[in-house]
Design a protein around this motif. Structure first.
Motif, PDB file in Angstrom:
ATOM      1  N   UNK A 135       0.835  -1.196   0.000  1.00 52.27           N
ATOM      2  CA  UNK A 135       0.000   0.000   0.000  1.00 52.27           C
ATOM      3  C   UNK A 135       0.875   1.253   0.000  1.00 52.27           C
ATOM      4  N   UNK A 145       0.587   5.413   0.359  1.00 52.63           N
ATOM      5  CA  UNK A 145      -0.347   6.407   0.881  1.00 52.63           C
ATOM      6  C   UNK A 145      -0.087   7.790   0.285  1.00 52.63           C
ATOM      7  N   UNK A 195       3.821   8.388   4.647  1.00 53.27           N
ATOM      8  CA  UNK A 195       3.868   7.614   5.897  1.00 53.27           C
ATOM      9  C   UNK A 195       5.137   6.795   6.047  1.00 53.27           C
ATOM     10  N   UNK A 196       6.256   7.336   5.650  1.00 49.89           N
ATOM     11  CA  UNK A 196       7.523   6.665   5.947  1.00 49.89           C
ATOM     12  C   UNK A 196       7.761   6.717   7.445  1.00 49.89           C
ATOM     13  N   UNK A 197       8.440   5.686   7.985  1.00 48.93           N
ATOM     14  CA  UNK A 197       8.714   5.675   9.415  1.00 48.93           C
ATOM     15  C   UNK A 197       9.725   6.767   9.719  1.00 48.93           C
ATOM     16  N   UNK A 198       9.280   7.756  10.477  1.00 50.43           N
ATOM     17  CA  UNK A 198      10.068   8.981  10.627  1.00 50.43           C
ATOM     18  C   UNK A 198      11.363   8.768  11.407  1.00 50.43           C
ATOM     19  N   UNK A 213       9.539   0.564  -0.201  1.00 50.14           N
ATOM     20  CA  UNK A 213       9.212  -0.139   1.042  1.00 50.14           C
ATOM     21  C   UNK A 213       8.116  -1.180   0.802  1.00 50.14           C
ATOM     22  N   UNK A 262      -0.983   7.623  10.539  1.00 51.33           N
ATOM     23  CA  UNK A 262      -0.418   7.048   9.322  1.00 51.33           C
ATOM     24  C   UNK A 262       0.770   6.135   9.586  1.00 51.33           C
ATOM     25  N   UNK A 263       1.498   6.369  10.671  1.00 52.40           N
ATOM     26  CA  UNK A 263       2.648   5.536  10.992  1.00 52.40           C
ATOM     27  C   UNK A 263       2.204   4.108  11.306  1.00 52.40           C
ATOM     28  N   UNK A 286       0.908   2.439   8.088  1.00 48.18           N
ATOM     29  CA  UNK A 286       1.988   1.984   7.222  1.00 48.18           C
ATOM     30  C   UNK A 286       2.607   0.709   7.793  1.00 48.18           C
ATOM     31  N   UNK A 333       8.895   6.388  18.459  1.00 50.65           N
ATOM     32  CA  UNK A 333       8.588   7.773  18.101  1.00 50.65           C
ATOM     33  C   UNK A 333       7.853   8.484  19.226  1.00 50.65           C
ATOM     34  N   UNK A 393      17.416  11.824  16.175  1.00 53.21           N
ATOM     35  CA  UNK A 393      16.592  11.862  14.966  1.00 53.21           C
ATOM     36  C   UNK A 393      17.095  12.945  14.073  1.00 53.21           C
TER      37      UNK A 393
END
Ligand SMILES: Nc1ncnc2c1ncn2[C@@H]1O[C@H](COP(=O)(O)OP(=O)(O)O)[C@@H](O)[C@H]1O
Ligand SMILES: [Mg+2]
Lengths: 251, 216
Positions: free
Chosen positions: A90, A92, A96-99, A158, B113-114, B117, B136, B216
């Motif tokens: 999926x 988006x 929505x990448x893992x920050x 991803x 959204x995290x 995903x 996070x 980060x």
């Protein structure tokens, strides 16, 4: 399509209804997508396009009807559902990448934790995918350091890292600056050309004409038209589709 | 101030007991609080209900009542342990409700959204929480969690008064009532003892906060 009759379709949505509270968001939706088909979904905002994507990998549950992916019904919860989701990629609108993870770690997380690949294997394959989407040089950066187009390409990598059977794209270019749209569409067209089964919510007409086999037009939770790209853009049948097209074309 | 010097041994062992009590309680309450926070955001209704009930009970019961329950009700049910164990566990359970809520509000601060995903690549609930959400959330969890833990250190005095005995607070009480020392200097000593624990704890928290802010 002939293979649809012999094989089970990649996606089969049967008589699906979905409510959010009292609003009826999907109304008796029926849809079969054969293996390898690329379907573009268009429709006004709020017509249920995102919800359609989200019920297919069960980010939302349906109220009635059934959904089969590659012949298997969507599991309720737990392990089996996680496995199904691993098979359904999926992408988006908001990436929505893992920050908190580097681009490469975003790509290797699923393969190592879900598919059980070794770290080395996952990194090699991850780098290969990042090369393919053209951002191998960004592998060690964090998502926030990338442009929108690069982030979306990372998000596609991803999803591909899971080796999905089908890819869902929910307005993948809507959050991008105009000059970055084509780099993302390029990657998607490449995937389509390789035979990936794709459901793409997008108003990018060029992409639909070039890469899609089929166009769905949704309005008020219903699939109103189900036709070819040429058929839809040149001779839309319904009043609502003509109305919609006239609005996206004049802008 | 002579009382401080004359009884420094008693004070030091009081500080040591309080430290142990808080250390055991602190570790236990972090573990329990994290698990309960996991329950509260779980997709499974029974777990969510359990988590909500847990927080409702322990957040709304006075600590003294929780400790009473530990020390007097559990032995009736056949569970016996020392007052130190009861005090440690009681304090930990009581605090876990607050730990849980600090963690839960941190979880809620991470964009939805995290998690979507994470789920969409096939991570399960625990993996999503542990690999994507909590890392996070730490940044917004640490400050309220710090306040909760410092409140816990101070609350350990109640566990002490309850019968753990020998902790900092009870040492003060014993010095003033049993040995007839003047109350005010004794209490100043007790207060200093708590500051000796809480101020470094606060500094440590500030350090951790800066650490996670940079990462980060
Ligand atoms: N989580 C939600 N809660 C309540 N209503 C929602 C939710 N998500 C979508 N909706 C509503 O469902 C309808 C369809 O939304 P959506 O599928 O996002 O449409 P589209 O993607 O076509 O713009 C809209 O009316 C929207 O307001
Ligand atoms: Mg949408």
């Amino acid at each position: 399509m002939t293979e649809a009759s012999t094989d089970s379709p990649m996606i089969r949505v049967s008589a699906v209804d979905k409510y959010f509270g009292s609003s009826h968001v999907l109304r008796n939706v029926n849809l079969e997508i054969p293996h390898g088909q690329v379907v573009v979904v268009l429709g006004p905002s709020g017509s249920g396009k995102s919800t359609l994507c989200r019920v297919i990998n069960r980010l939302e549950t349906v109220d009635s009807g059934s959904i089969l992916v590659d012949g298997k019904p969507l599991p309720e919860e737990g392990r089996a559902l996680a496995e199904l989701r691993a098979d359904v990629g999926m992408v988006f609108q908001q990436f929505n990448l893992f920050a908190h993870k580097s681009v490469l770690d975003n790509v290797t997380l699923g393969p190592t934790k879900v598919r059980g690949l070794s770290r080395n294997q996952a990194r090699q394959e991850g780098m290969r995918l990042l090369e393919r989407v053209g951002i191998a040089d960004q592998a060690d950066k964090y998502p926030a350091q990338l442009s929108g187009g690069q982030q979306q390409r990372a998000a596609i990598a991803r999803a591909l890292a899971m080796r999905p059977k089908v890819m869902l794209f929910d307005e993948p270019t809507s959050a991008l600056d105009p000059e970055m749209v084509s780099e993302v569409l390029e990657v998607m067209a490449g995937l389509a050309a390789e035979g990936m089964t794709m459901l793409v919510v997008s108003h990018e007409m060029g992409f639909a004409r070039r890469a899609a086999h089929r166009v769905l037009f949704m309005a008020d939770g219903e699939i109103v038209e189900d036709t070819t790209p040429e058929g839809f853009f040149e001779a839309p049948e319904s009043e609502r589709a003509r109305d919609f097209l006239s609005r996206i074309l004049t802008h | 101030m002579q009382v401080l010097i004359a009884n420094h041994g008693a004070y030091l062992s009081g500080i040591a007991t309080t430290l142990w009590l808080c250390l055991y309680s602190g570790v236990l309450t972090l573990v329990v609080g994290t698990v309960i926070a996991g329950f509260r955001v779980s997709p499974l209704t029974p777990l969510r209900a359990f988590g909500t009930a847990w927080v409702t009970v322990f957040r709304n019961c006075p600590l003294v009542v929780v400790l009473f329950f530990m020390a007097f009700a559990l032995p009736v049910l056949g569970l016996n342990a020392s007052y130190f164990v009861f005090g440690t566990v009681g304090l930990a359970l009581y605090t876990s409700a607050f730990v849980c809520e600090a963690i839960r509000s941190g979880i809620n601060s991470v964009p939805a959204g995290q998690a979507e995903a994470a789920r969409s690549i096939g991570l399960g609930f625990t993996q999503t929480l542990g690999l994507v959400i909590l890392p996070q959330a730490v940044r917004s969890i640490i400050p309220p969690l710090g306040s909760v833990l410092i409140a816990m250190i101070k609350n350990s005095a109640i566990a002490g008064a309850f019968g753990v005995g020998g902790d900092l607070y009870m040492t003060g009480t014993r010095l003033s009532s049993a040995q007839g020392e003047a109350v005010v200097p004794v209490l100043i000593g007790v207060a200093l003892g708590y500051l000796i624990i809480t101020i470094p704890a606060g500094l440590l928290l500030g350090y951790v906060e800066r650490k996670v802010a940079i990462a980060r």
